[in-house]
Design a protein around this motif. Sequence first.
Motif, PDB file in Angstrom:
ATOM      1  N   VAL A 113      61.172  13.766  20.083  1.00  0.00           N
ATOM      2  CA  VAL A 113      60.005  13.119  20.684  1.00  0.00           C
ATOM      3  C   VAL A 113      60.318  11.644  20.893  1.00  0.00           C
ATOM      4  O   VAL A 113      60.573  10.912  19.939  1.00  0.00           O
ATOM      5  N   GLY A 114      60.290  11.250  22.162  1.00  0.00           N
ATOM      6  CA  GLY A 114      60.541   9.850  22.511  1.00  0.00           C
ATOM      7  C   GLY A 114      59.239   9.053  22.537  1.00  0.00           C
ATOM      8  O   GLY A 114      58.221   9.502  21.988  1.00  0.00           O
ATOM      9  N   PRO A 115      59.244   7.882  23.180  1.00  0.00           N
ATOM     10  CA  PRO A 115      58.023   7.068  23.247  1.00  0.00           C
ATOM     11  C   PRO A 115      56.866   7.849  23.897  1.00  0.00           C
ATOM     12  O   PRO A 115      57.096   8.650  24.816  1.00  0.00           O
ATOM     13  N   GLU A 116      55.647   7.600  23.423  1.00  0.00           N
ATOM     14  CA  GLU A 116      54.459   8.361  23.825  1.00  0.00           C
ATOM     15  C   GLU A 116      54.332   8.523  25.341  1.00  0.00           C
ATOM     16  O   GLU A 116      54.070   9.617  25.843  1.00  0.00           O
ATOM     17  N   ASP A 117      54.489   7.430  26.083  1.00  0.00           N
ATOM     18  CA  ASP A 117      54.218   7.479  27.518  1.00  0.00           C
ATOM     19  C   ASP A 117      55.253   8.289  28.289  1.00  0.00           C
ATOM     20  O   ASP A 117      55.006   8.715  29.417  1.00  0.00           O
ATOM     21  N   THR A 214      52.014   8.302  18.207  1.00  0.00           N
ATOM     22  CA  THR A 214      52.637   9.329  17.367  1.00  0.00           C
ATOM     23  C   THR A 214      52.592   8.825  15.931  1.00  0.00           C
ATOM     24  O   THR A 214      53.251   7.835  15.593  1.00  0.00           O
ATOM     25  N   THR A 215      51.795   9.513  15.116  1.00  0.00           N
ATOM     26  CA  THR A 215      51.523   8.974  13.776  1.00  0.00           C
ATOM     27  C   THR A 215      52.183   9.819  12.701  1.00  0.00           C
ATOM     28  O   THR A 215      51.578  10.742  12.162  1.00  0.00           O
ATOM     29  N   THR A 216      53.421   9.484  12.435  1.00  0.00           N
ATOM     30  CA  THR A 216      54.060  10.096  11.278  1.00  0.00           C
ATOM     31  C   THR A 216      54.929   9.041  10.600  1.00  0.00           C
ATOM     32  O   THR A 216      54.908   7.885  11.007  1.00  0.00           O
ATOM     33  N   GLY A 217      55.617   9.466   9.540  1.00  0.00           N
ATOM     34  CA  GLY A 217      56.403   8.502   8.774  1.00  0.00           C
ATOM     35  C   GLY A 217      57.589   7.995   9.568  1.00  0.00           C
ATOM     36  O   GLY A 217      57.965   8.578  10.596  1.00  0.00           O
ATOM     37  N   PRO A 218      58.201   6.894   9.098  1.00  0.00           N
ATOM     38  CA  PRO A 218      59.351   6.338   9.809  1.00  0.00           C
ATOM     39  C   PRO A 218      60.502   7.327   9.868  1.00  0.00           C
ATOM     40  O   PRO A 218      60.667   8.146   8.962  1.00  0.00           O
ATOM     41  N   HIS A 219      61.270   7.218  10.935  1.00  0.00           N
ATOM     42  CA  HIS A 219      62.418   8.083  11.154  1.00  0.00           C
ATOM     43  C   HIS A 219      63.330   8.095   9.923  1.00  0.00           C
ATOM     44  O   HIS A 219      63.617   7.051   9.350  1.00  0.00           O
ATOM     45  N   ALA A 220      63.726   9.284   9.513  1.00  0.00           N
ATOM     46  CA  ALA A 220      64.677   9.448   8.397  1.00  0.00           C
ATOM     47  C   ALA A 220      64.213   8.756   7.113  1.00  0.00           C
ATOM     48  O   ALA A 220      65.010   8.163   6.397  1.00  0.00           O
ATOM     49  N   MET A 221      62.918   8.827   6.821  1.00  0.00           N
ATOM     50  CA  MET A 221      62.402   8.180   5.602  1.00  0.00           C
ATOM     51  C   MET A 221      62.936   8.853   4.343  1.00  0.00           C
ATOM     52  O   MET A 221      63.049   8.228   3.297  1.00  0.00           O
ATOM     53  N   ASP A 276      60.127   9.374  17.617  1.00  0.00           N
ATOM     54  CA  ASP A 276      59.986   7.912  17.761  1.00  0.00           C
ATOM     55  C   ASP A 276      58.581   7.484  17.312  1.00  0.00           C
ATOM     56  O   ASP A 276      57.577   7.907  17.892  1.00  0.00           O
ATOM     57  N   THR A 277      58.528   6.671  16.270  1.00  0.00           N
ATOM     58  CA  THR A 277      57.213   6.208  15.789  1.00  0.00           C
ATOM     59  C   THR A 277      57.088   4.690  15.925  1.00  0.00           C
ATOM     60  O   THR A 277      56.322   4.058  15.200  1.00  0.00           O
ATOM     61  N   SER A 278      57.823   4.114  16.888  1.00  0.00           N
ATOM     62  CA  SER A 278      57.789   2.643  17.007  1.00  0.00           C
ATOM     63  C   SER A 278      56.383   2.117  17.263  1.00  0.00           C
ATOM     64  O   SER A 278      56.004   1.079  16.745  1.00  0.00           O
ATOM     65  N   ARG A 279      55.610   2.859  18.094  1.00  0.00           N
ATOM     66  CA  ARG A 279      54.274   2.329  18.404  1.00  0.00           C
ATOM     67  C   ARG A 279      53.403   2.306  17.141  1.00  0.00           C
ATOM     68  O   ARG A 279      52.703   1.317  16.878  1.00  0.00           O
ATOM     69  N   ALA A 280      53.468   3.394  16.364  1.00  0.00           N
ATOM     70  CA  ALA A 280      52.691   3.433  15.116  1.00  0.00           C
ATOM     71  C   ALA A 280      53.094   2.287  14.198  1.00  0.00           C
ATOM     72  O   ALA A 280      52.250   1.629  13.586  1.00  0.00           O
TER      73      ALA A 280
END
Length: 331
Positions: A113-117, A214-221, A276-280
């Motif tokens: 999953v990439g950036p939301e838009d 996209t609201t989940t934990g940071p990548h590879a947490m 990708d959760t950068s926006r969150a």
Amino acid sequence: MRLLVLGGTHFLGRHVVTAALARGHDVATFTRGVSGDPPEGARALHGDRDDPSALPAALDGWAPDLVVDTSCQTRAAARNAAAALSGAGGSALKGYAFVSSLNAYRNWPPGPVGPEDAEPTWTTDDDEYGPIKADAERILGSALGDRFLTARAGLVLGPHDRVHRLGWWLERIAQGGRVVVPDALDQPIHAVDACDLAGWLVESAERGRSGAVTTTGPHAMTTFGGLLELCREVTGGDAEWVPVPEEDLLAAGVQEWVHLPLWLRREVARTAWDVDTSRARSLGLPSRPLRETVADTWAWMRSVEELPEPPPGRPRPGLPPDLEARLLAAH
Ligand SMILES: NC(=O)c1ccc[n+]([C@@H]2O[C@H](COP(=O)([O-])OP(=O)(O)OC[C@H]3O[C@@H](n4cnc5c(N)ncnc54)[C@H](OP(=O)(O)O)[C@@H]3O)[C@@H](O)[C@H]2O)c1
């Protein structure tokens, strides 16, 4: 402000109520009333959100400023909320935070999953979870415009979780002894803590944030093995991992995600956890240490006399004892 929680008696909704009360809001919940009461301090309104007349009747002039919607599972529920809350009677509404899912993305699973838009969502009219969430987003989004935020949640963990995926691992690991684990302990995994997401949803509604997040934990947490290790630490058990190769698990009839909760086949896991959760992150979605989430969940499980039943139609996850015995005998 007046904050309406659609839902509010179970898992995420309960945490939303608690967060909203802590932030000083006048909170009402709207549920059918079959699943118990919301936390103390909220007024409990009742009705079926699939019935177009139920929400206006229950509100009876109590016009919310803010809405957090955790309970939308049908297109009718979205249409009815849009009609009741966006029009003349709901014109004071400042923010509506909606709980959607990664499943709203047409390509997830398996992702990535990439950036939301840049990620298409479902546009089919299938009566399935992902297409329904995607349609609900469109219905509410077109009625509410820039007052509408949709939170596409990934795996949500924490106390009051009646789906019981992390709960199964905690219970099994606490029993100790030899525990079947997939031979994929380095598989990445990420999750969002229910309290973190709940507080952020309330704040997002307050601020009138809009768009998709996209609201989940940071990548590879963490990794699957890291999560199981936390379960062992928190329960204090003497569990010993018995890693079983994927091929053997599948040949024995083990269903990913269901029999070994949170485990995905290599081929799916490779991209499913690449989100990708950068926006969150840029909008301040917190991510407390996973150890706290695991410890809070275990503390809650030990504090209740009986764990809540999973939602209707969903089996309790976990490895059936006969299947576990066969796998342990063979490895
Ligand atoms: N768990 C995860 O990992 C995960 C991942 C991604 C997204 N999500 C999404 O996150 C949300 C989870 O929210 P949650 O934990 O608060 O929900 P939940 O455990 O599914 O609880 C549903 C709530 O909605 C109420 N409800 C159900 N049907 C209703 C109806 N027809 N009319 C009015 N109220 C109704 C229930 O009360 P009554 O039964 O009394 O009506 C209850 O308060 C869901 O939207 C889910 O799709 C979850």
